[in-house]
Design a protein around this motif. Sequence first.
Motif, short mmCIF file in Angstrom:
data_model
loop_
_atom_site.label_atom_id
_atom_site.label_comp_id
_atom_site.label_asym_id
_atom_site.label_seq_id
_atom_site.Cartn_x
_atom_site.Cartn_y
_atom_site.Cartn_z
N GLU A 173 38.39 57.43 11.71
CA GLU A 173 38.88 58.51 10.26
C GLU A 173 39.92 57.59 9.91
OE1 GLU A 173 39.00 62.39 13.04
OE2 GLU A 173 41.17 61.22 13.23
N GLN A 174 40.60 56.78 10.32
CA GLN A 174 42.22 56.06 9.50
C GLN A 174 41.37 54.85 8.81
OE1 GLN A 174 44.90 56.05 13.05
NE2 GLN A 174 45.16 54.67 12.57
N ARG A 175 39.66 54.56 9.09
CA ARG A 175 39.10 53.70 8.39
C ARG A 175 38.15 54.56 7.07
NH1 ARG A 175 42.85 51.47 10.20
NH2 ARG A 175 43.34 49.70 11.15
N LYS A 176 38.07 55.38 7.07
CA LYS A 176 37.56 55.91 5.92
C LYS A 176 36.35 56.21 6.34
CE LYS A 176 40.41 53.86 2.05
NZ LYS A 176 39.77 53.20 1.17
N ALA A 177 35.32 56.53 7.69
CA ALA A 177 34.49 56.26 8.31
C ALA A 177 34.27 58.12 8.64
CB ALA A 177 34.13 55.62 9.35
N ILE A 178 33.50 58.76 9.08
CA ILE A 178 33.08 59.86 9.41
C ILE A 178 32.60 60.03 11.05
CG2 ILE A 178 32.36 62.79 9.66
CD1 ILE A 178 32.31 61.89 5.71
N PRO A 179 33.69 59.84 12.07
CA PRO A 179 33.12 60.21 13.59
C PRO A 179 32.58 61.12 13.29
CG PRO A 179 35.70 60.65 13.56
CD PRO A 179 34.94 60.44 11.79
N ALA A 216 36.69 59.10 30.38
CA ALA A 216 35.40 58.83 29.35
C ALA A 216 36.64 59.53 28.09
CB ALA A 216 34.65 60.00 29.60
N ASP A 217 36.73 57.97 27.09
CA ASP A 217 37.75 57.77 26.20
C ASP A 217 36.99 57.93 24.15
OD1 ASP A 217 39.95 57.87 24.18
OD2 ASP A 217 41.16 57.30 24.91
N PHE A 218 36.92 58.93 23.84
CA PHE A 218 36.15 58.66 22.76
C PHE A 218 36.66 59.17 21.49
CE2 PHE A 218 31.76 58.49 23.06
CZ PHE A 218 31.36 57.74 21.53
N ARG A 219 38.68 59.70 22.02
CA ARG A 219 39.99 59.04 20.90
C ARG A 219 40.24 58.49 20.18
NH1 ARG A 219 42.91 63.78 20.49
NH2 ARG A 219 45.20 63.59 19.35
N ARG A 220 40.45 57.10 21.03
CA ARG A 220 40.65 56.43 19.93
C ARG A 220 39.99 55.31 19.27
NH1 ARG A 220 41.85 53.50 24.47
NH2 ARG A 220 39.30 52.70 24.53
N PHE A 221 38.29 55.89 19.69
CA PHE A 221 37.23 54.68 18.41
C PHE A 221 37.37 56.03 17.58
CE2 PHE A 221 33.81 54.37 16.99
CZ PHE A 221 33.43 53.15 17.43
N THR A 222 37.89 57.72 17.61
CA THR A 222 37.19 58.47 16.21
C THR A 222 38.47 58.42 15.62
OG1 THR A 222 36.28 60.01 18.27
CG2 THR A 222 38.03 61.10 16.28
N LYS A 223 39.80 58.24 15.74
CA LYS A 223 41.26 57.59 15.50
C LYS A 223 40.70 56.93 14.33
CE LYS A 223 44.80 60.34 17.09
NZ LYS A 223 46.14 60.88 17.81
N TRP A 224 40.42 55.51 14.81
CA TRP A 224 39.93 54.30 14.04
C TRP A 224 38.99 54.94 13.28
CZ3 TRP A 224 35.11 51.27 14.78
CH2 TRP A 224 35.69 50.27 13.52
#
Length: 247
Positions: A88-94, A78-86
């Motif tokens: 953060e790099q697109r001015k969204a707050i995960p 299970a991987d939410f790290r990749r989506f979370t980083k995306w």
Amino acid sequence: MFETVKNRRTIRKYQSKDVSSDLLNDLLKTSFRASTMGGMQLYSVIVTRDAEVKDKLSPAHFNQPMVKEAPVVLTFCADFRRFTKWCEQRKAIPGYDNLMSFMNAAMDTLLVAQTFCVLAEEIGLGICYLGTTTYNPQMIIETLHLPKLVFPVTTVTVGYPDSVPEQVDRLPFDAIVHKEMYCDYTAEDIDRMYAYKESLPENKKFIDENRKETLAQVFTDVRYTKKDNEYMSDNLLKVLRLQGFLK
């Protein structure tokens, strides 16, 4: 494909023949078309071929021999790290450091794992799911260097079957399927639905070997005990918190 699934068997012994990277990658790429939460693909797959890494993974799986003997070991995470980083790099707050997010990612992971297994079996490969992945997740996390918001959900060994074992039993259709709403089981239903499983010689042997009165006692007192389940539940929650899913 119906016949492949109907006739499937868990394979624990493999030929020395390798599984080519091209074939494996094609199977994985195709499995990534599986259904996924919001199109997010909340999973990663660690491919292990190296003998030394298998040796390190083996204790986490209670040293089951197929971990070392299979040509390929796949750890589905299970991987939410990749989506979370995306985000953060697109001015969204995960906000994915919670149990619901882990559940969503875990379901995504199991969907892609099972899709891979069906595809692999269709072309003649054998697979074995290792339920031990969530028993000792911290050992797998350390061995595979899994960062925060990545968690091992299941492991699958893959290779060409060395033999064709007997197919294990399944409960009858009406034990599983409920029409329109859940229909609870009567004592008579339970007797009927488990009669075949209890009649099998290998299961009667389990009872004798474990000095139990019933097959159910083999499960509750030996194989999947309350004590073990409570210990592993506590450990699972602890490691989920360490991996950032239970803030």
